[in-house]
Design a protein around this motif. Structure first.
Motif, mmCIF file in Angstrom:
data_model
loop_
_atom_site.group_PDB
_atom_site.id
_atom_site.type_symbol
_atom_site.label_atom_id
_atom_site.label_comp_id
_atom_site.label_asym_id
_atom_site.label_seq_id
_atom_site.Cartn_x
_atom_site.Cartn_y
_atom_site.Cartn_z
ATOM 1 N N GLU A 83 33.049 46.143 36.768
ATOM 2 C CA GLU A 83 32.713 45.242 35.659
ATOM 3 C C GLU A 83 32.146 45.969 34.449
ATOM 4 O OE1 GLU A 83 31.878 44.517 38.841
ATOM 5 O OE2 GLU A 83 33.305 42.863 39.145
ATOM 6 N N ASP A 84 31.664 47.193 34.641
ATOM 7 C CA ASP A 84 31.087 47.947 33.520
ATOM 8 C C ASP A 84 32.131 48.713 32.708
ATOM 9 O OD1 ASP A 84 31.539 49.623 35.698
ATOM 10 O OD2 ASP A 84 29.861 50.941 35.236
ATOM 11 N N VAL A 85 33.372 48.785 33.197
ATOM 12 C CA VAL A 85 34.375 49.639 32.545
ATOM 13 C C VAL A 85 35.538 48.850 31.938
ATOM 14 C CG1 VAL A 85 33.799 51.642 33.948
ATOM 15 C CG2 VAL A 85 35.604 50.079 34.726
ATOM 16 N N ARG A 86 35.337 47.586 31.646
ATOM 17 C CA ARG A 86 36.422 46.749 31.122
ATOM 18 C C ARG A 86 36.988 47.288 29.805
ATOM 19 N NH1 ARG A 86 37.671 44.799 35.778
ATOM 20 N NH2 ARG A 86 36.323 43.139 36.583
ATOM 21 N N LEU A 87 36.159 47.973 29.036
ATOM 22 C CA LEU A 87 36.594 48.506 27.742
ATOM 23 C C LEU A 87 36.725 50.028 27.743
ATOM 24 C CD1 LEU A 87 34.309 46.243 25.541
ATOM 25 C CD2 LEU A 87 36.804 46.170 25.576
ATOM 26 N N ASN A 88 36.574 50.636 28.900
ATOM 27 C CA ASN A 88 36.516 52.094 28.977
ATOM 28 C C ASN A 88 37.905 52.696 29.190
ATOM 29 O OD1 ASN A 88 35.521 54.889 30.421
ATOM 30 N ND2 ASN A 88 34.013 54.041 29.020
ATOM 31 N N CYS A 89 38.547 52.999 28.080
ATOM 32 C CA CYS A 89 39.878 53.604 28.106
ATOM 33 C C CYS A 89 40.051 54.400 26.819
ATOM 34 C CB CYS A 89 40.958 52.537 28.245
ATOM 35 S SG CYS A 89 40.927 51.305 26.936
ATOM 36 N N THR A 90 41.125 55.170 26.741
ATOM 37 C CA THR A 90 41.333 56.024 25.573
ATOM 38 C C THR A 90 42.651 55.701 24.902
ATOM 39 O OG1 THR A 90 40.040 57.837 26.523
ATOM 40 C CG2 THR A 90 41.578 58.409 24.787
ATOM 41 N N LEU A 91 42.582 55.298 23.640
ATOM 42 C CA LEU A 91 43.760 55.134 22.801
ATOM 43 C C LEU A 91 43.962 56.438 22.044
ATOM 44 C CD1 LEU A 91 43.158 51.548 21.407
ATOM 45 C CD2 LEU A 91 45.161 52.270 22.695
ATOM 46 N N ASN A 99 42.833 52.976 33.630
ATOM 47 C CA ASN A 99 43.095 52.488 34.972
ATOM 48 C C ASN A 99 43.472 51.016 34.818
ATOM 49 O OD1 ASN A 99 42.971 51.378 37.557
ATOM 50 N ND2 ASN A 99 41.312 52.726 38.206
ATOM 51 N N PRO A 100 44.746 50.668 34.985
ATOM 52 C CA PRO A 100 45.184 49.286 34.770
ATOM 53 C C PRO A 100 44.488 48.275 35.677
ATOM 54 C CG PRO A 100 47.069 50.776 34.890
ATOM 55 C CD PRO A 100 45.869 51.545 35.346
ATOM 56 N N LYS A 101 43.903 48.744 36.787
ATOM 57 C CA LYS A 101 43.242 47.842 37.724
ATOM 58 C C LYS A 101 41.829 47.456 37.278
ATOM 59 C CE LYS A 101 45.742 49.654 41.744
ATOM 60 N NZ LYS A 101 45.610 50.346 43.049
ATOM 61 N N THR A 102 41.243 48.241 36.392
ATOM 62 C CA THR A 102 39.846 47.995 35.995
ATOM 63 C C THR A 102 39.689 47.602 34.533
ATOM 64 O OG1 THR A 102 39.465 50.337 35.476
ATOM 65 C CG2 THR A 102 39.006 49.619 37.734
ATOM 66 N N VAL A 103 40.659 47.928 33.691
ATOM 67 C CA VAL A 103 40.546 47.655 32.264
ATOM 68 C C VAL A 103 40.793 46.167 32.001
ATOM 69 C CG1 VAL A 103 42.966 47.988 31.551
ATOM 70 C CG2 VAL A 103 41.119 48.741 30.056
ATOM 71 N N ALA A 104 40.235 45.645 30.928
ATOM 72 C CA ALA A 104 40.417 44.233 30.571
ATOM 73 C C ALA A 104 41.893 43.927 30.323
ATOM 74 C CB ALA A 104 39.597 43.909 29.318
ATOM 75 N N PRO A 105 42.375 42.777 30.797
ATOM 76 C CA PRO A 105 43.784 42.405 30.585
ATOM 77 C C PRO A 105 44.184 42.396 29.119
ATOM 78 C CG PRO A 105 42.746 40.927 32.175
ATOM 79 C CD PRO A 105 41.655 41.783 31.609
ATOM 80 N N GLU A 106 43.250 42.059 28.246
ATOM 81 C CA GLU A 106 43.554 42.018 26.811
ATOM 82 C C GLU A 106 43.989 43.376 26.275
ATOM 83 O OE1 GLU A 106 40.768 38.619 27.673
ATOM 84 O OE2 GLU A 106 40.867 40.736 28.230
ATOM 85 N N ILE A 107 43.495 44.442 26.891
ATOM 86 C CA ILE A 107 43.873 45.787 26.452
ATOM 87 C C ILE A 107 45.318 46.088 26.835
ATOM 88 C CG2 ILE A 107 43.397 48.252 26.730
ATOM 89 C CD1 ILE A 107 40.441 47.500 27.087
#
Length: 232
Positions: A83-91, A99-107
């Motif tokens: 739940e703490d990593v919903r926005l944690n990704c790199t564009l 990680n498609p399993k942990t990132v927010a669906p909106e991303i």
């Protein structure tokens, strides 16, 4: 230039400001784990241009709403993984490392809408684990990121964990202690020489014509990254 940064990283903020870099200082989000409640890379994702993705109910410091179009995710942040990593990704360029399993669906929806290539990794902290050099080059301290990104990017440097400090945890991440402050400059929150792979990192930066700026003396500290938002 404008960058978002942990409001408690006072030395880093002062030094950035002295270099003419304006900062949006990120306050604590009580929904996140206590040691990382003010970490920028957990609280926002810059989608490019004037668009920023943030938690649905989060109240942000400063005038960010006047400067950017704020888009929201539906899932609330939480104090436990994932739940703490919903926005944690790199564009990065035309790619999304996550990680498609942990990132927010909106991303993932944004990636589909804009034609981004999704680089799937096992690491949920996919922004914390990456230091962006340019659109085709990164440094990472995560093996799954190194393996996956290496298939899509021109150059990926893998370094060891353990040299970066993060209070409350065994260690911090490379992306959490630094950030681009110009096209050819990366600022580090601490002395790069304190990292066990210092020479490897410095050689890599030089090879890619990147100057290293150190914002404070002593060990590298993970503050949740320095997130560039716009260049003036």
């Amino acid at each position: 230039m404008l960058a978002a940064i942990n409001s408690e990283a006072t030395n880093a903020i002062a030094n950035l400001n002295s270099m003419g870099i304006k900062t949006i200082n990120v306050n604590r989000c009580p929904d996140l784990p206590v040691p990382v409640q003010a970490h920028t890379d957990l609280q926002l994702l810059h989608l490019g241009g004037k668009s920023i993705l943030m938690p649905r109910e989060h109240l942000f410091i400063g005038d960010i709403a006047d400067l950017f179009e704020i888009r929201k995710i539906n899932s609330p942040l939480g104090n436990k993984y994932p739940e703490d990593v919903r926005l944690n990704c790199t564009l990065i360029g035309d790619k999304l490392i996550c990680n498609p399993k942990t990132v927010a669906p909106e991303i993932l929806e944004f990636a589909a809408e804009t034609g981004l290539t999704v680089v799937s990794v096992n690491q949920g902290y996919a922004r914390c684990s990456i230091c962006v050099i340019n659109e085709n080059t990164i440094i990472t301290d995560d093996k799954s990121v190194f393996t996956a990104a290496g298939k899509f990017l021109n150059d990926v440097l893998f370094i060891s964990k353990g040299s970066i400090r993060l209070k409350g945890y065994d260690y911090g991440f490379i992306g959490g202690c630094c950030g681009k402050i110009d096209k050819d400059k990366i600022a580090f929150n601490g002395e790069l020489s304190s990292h066990s792979d210092y020479k490897l990192i410095l050689d890599f930066l030089h090879r890619n014509h990147i100057e290293c700026i150190e914002l404070k003396r002593g060990r590298l500290d993970d503050i949740g990254g320095i997130i560039p938002l716009c260049e003036e």
